[in-house]
Design an enzyme around this catalytic site. Structure first.
Site, PDB file in Angstrom:
ATOM      1  N   THR A  71      -5.159   2.349   3.855  1.00  0.00           N
ATOM      2  CA  THR A  71      -6.470   2.065   3.280  1.00  0.00           C
ATOM      3  C   THR A  71      -7.023   3.190   2.337  1.00  0.00           C
ATOM      4  O   THR A  71      -6.863   4.127   2.140  1.00  0.00           O
ATOM      5  CB  THR A  71      -7.257   2.153   3.912  1.00  0.00           C
ATOM      6  OG1 THR A  71      -7.084   0.788   5.434  1.00  0.00           O
ATOM      7  CG2 THR A  71      -8.796   1.989   3.411  1.00  0.00           C
ATOM      8  N   ASP A 127     -13.393  -2.192   9.916  1.00  0.00           N
ATOM      9  CA  ASP A 127     -14.715  -1.892   9.356  1.00  0.00           C
ATOM     10  C   ASP A 127     -14.993  -1.088   7.659  1.00  0.00           C
ATOM     11  O   ASP A 127     -16.085  -1.650   7.427  1.00  0.00           O
ATOM     12  CB  ASP A 127     -14.577  -0.293  10.269  1.00  0.00           C
ATOM     13  CG  ASP A 127     -13.509   0.680   9.351  1.00  0.00           C
ATOM     14  OD1 ASP A 127     -12.435   0.113   8.726  1.00  0.00           O
ATOM     15  OD2 ASP A 127     -13.926   1.835   8.640  1.00  0.00           O
ATOM     16  N   GLY A 158     -10.214   0.655  12.304  1.00  0.00           N
ATOM     17  CA  GLY A 158     -11.386  -0.257  12.216  1.00  0.00           C
ATOM     18  C   GLY A 158     -12.301  -1.495  13.467  1.00  0.00           C
ATOM     19  O   GLY A 158     -13.438  -0.632  13.753  1.00  0.00           O
TER      20      GLY A 158
HETATM   21  N1  ASP Z   1      -9.462   0.690   8.584  1.00  0.00           N
HETATM   22  C1  ASP Z   1      -8.761   0.413   8.918  1.00  0.00           C
HETATM   23  C2  ASP Z   1      -8.815  -1.177   9.019  1.00  0.00           C
HETATM   24  O1  ASP Z   1      -9.789  -0.945  10.694  1.00  0.00           O
HETATM   25  C3  ASP Z   1      -7.837   0.229   7.879  1.00  0.00           C
HETATM   26  C4  ASP Z   1      -7.189   1.952   7.748  1.00  0.00           C
HETATM   27  O2  ASP Z   1      -7.419   2.408   7.017  1.00  0.00           O
HETATM   28  O3  ASP Z   1      -6.346   1.912   8.095  1.00  0.00           O
HETATM   29  O4  ASP Z   1      -9.378  -2.626   8.260  1.00  0.00           O
END
Ligand code: ASP
Length: 346
Positions: free
Chosen positions: A212, A243, A266
């Site tokens: 991300t 998230d 998330g």
């Molecule tokens: N937070 C992101 C999600 O849950 C994934 C990540 O940050 O790697 O979609």
């Protein structure tokens, strides 16, 4: 304090960053400007260890993070807005297949790519977000258009793509988002799930949730902004939203306190309202950005979530805590140079 015992500081966390604006990336030049600028970017937190990396790959990641910082700080140095800086930095990382955002997005269990993004303006607390878009080349730009050109904050799926079409935001064929690496990760995750008897996991293990991207910036006018973009988690159910695009969970910005972009599991970051929690702890309990960021991350960890975040306060102090083995990250330092790091430093 107790939380320090189970939460490690990220490299360079709590170090004031930002520069009086004469600085250049590697060779400071003496152009005068008045206010401090600051910028931090991340490319995801998870299981990232030297032995699982080749020197070439490591170089590529470092170069990508540096390019994102360069493009963002270039805008800030010229007097551009923090919003422009975070959008430009995130766009660059979305176009880079190394990261789980835009072009390198993870696959859902159905073999599709569904991307989420959000941006927030600390000056006005205006925000824009999109989720479950499948064809938008730069979801962060669409999120910004939602913020600036619609009466809404959050658009999803087909409606968000129709809005992109109406505002001439680039749409790509699904093929553009197909990468061998992410496809292989999906096959591995499906096999692991099968081996576990089809066990349903709330979130993919951290090695399958990586990349991300996010940026936070402070401009010459003292305005903060935050942006986050992701392909989510490998093998997520179609329609799952993490998230990243949720204001207050993965992304938040308010000039009164801080700008925050998160990365991690998330589901837990949503439940712990991590990004907004940093702001609340700063405003209500008068904690520093470093202290607030650690507590907010620890709250997600208590629920079972791993990950990290980047945060800047209105004076340009930065925090980059994470509770995984690594987080791709970079920040503009006081001397105008960029500090890029991947692993946990001694
Ligand atoms: N937070 C992101 C999600 O849950 C994934 C990540 O940050 O790697 O979609």
């Amino acid at each position: 304090m107790k939380w320090l015992t189970f939460l490690h500081l990220g490299f360079l966390a709590l170090i004031p960053v930002g520069i009086p604006i004469y600085a250049q990336t590697s060779s400071p030049s003496p152009n005068m400007i008045s206010h401090k600028i600051a910028m931090v970017v991340h490319g995801g937190a998870g299981t990232i260890e030297p032995h699982s990396m080749t020197p070439e790959l490591e170089k590529e990641y470092r170069a990508a993070i540096e390019s994102a910082l360069r493009v963002g700080t270039g805008i800030l140095e010229k007097g551009g807005s923090s919003l422009d800086a975070v959008e430009a930095a995130v766009r660059l990382l979305e176009d880079d297949p190394h990261f789980n955002a835009g072009r390198g997005a993870d696959f859902t269990s159905a073999g599709t790519n569904e991307m989420d993004a959000a941006i927030m303006d600390g000056r006005t607390r205006a925000a824009g977000a999109v989720a479950s878009v499948q064809h938008v080349r730069n979801p962060i730009t669409l999120a910004r258009a939602v913020m600036e050109k619609s009466k809404h904050v959050f658009l999803v799926g087909a409606g968000a793509e129709e809005f992109a079409r109406q505002h001439n935001i680039a749409l790509m064929d699904a093929k553009y988002f197909w990468t061998q690496r992410r496809w292989d990760e999906l096959q591995k995750e499906k096999a692991a799930e099968k081996a576990a008897g089809g066990e349903k996991r709330a979130a993919a293990p951290e090695e399958r949730r990586l990349g991300t991207v996010g940026a936070v910036a402070l401009d010459q006018n003292g305005n903060l902004a935050a942006a986050t973009s992701t392909g989510g988690t490998t093998n997520k159910l179609p329609g799952r939203v993490g998230d990243s695009p949720i204001i207050g969970a993965g992304t938040f910005s308010d000039n009164k306190s801080c700008a925050v972009s998160c990365t991690g599991d998330g589901e837990f970051f949503i439940r712990a309202s991590v990004a907004h929690e940093v702001a609340v702890l700063m405003e209500e309990r008068h904690l520093s950005v470093g202290e607030a960021a650690e507590i907010a991350l620890a709250n997600a960890q208590k629920l079972g979530g791993t990950g990290g975040l980047i945060a800047l306060d209105k004076d340009g102090n930065a925090a980059l805590p994470f509770n995984t083995s690594g987080m791709y990250r970079g920040q503009l330092m006081l001397d105008g140079k960029f500090a890029i790091a991947i692993y946990r430093e001694p």
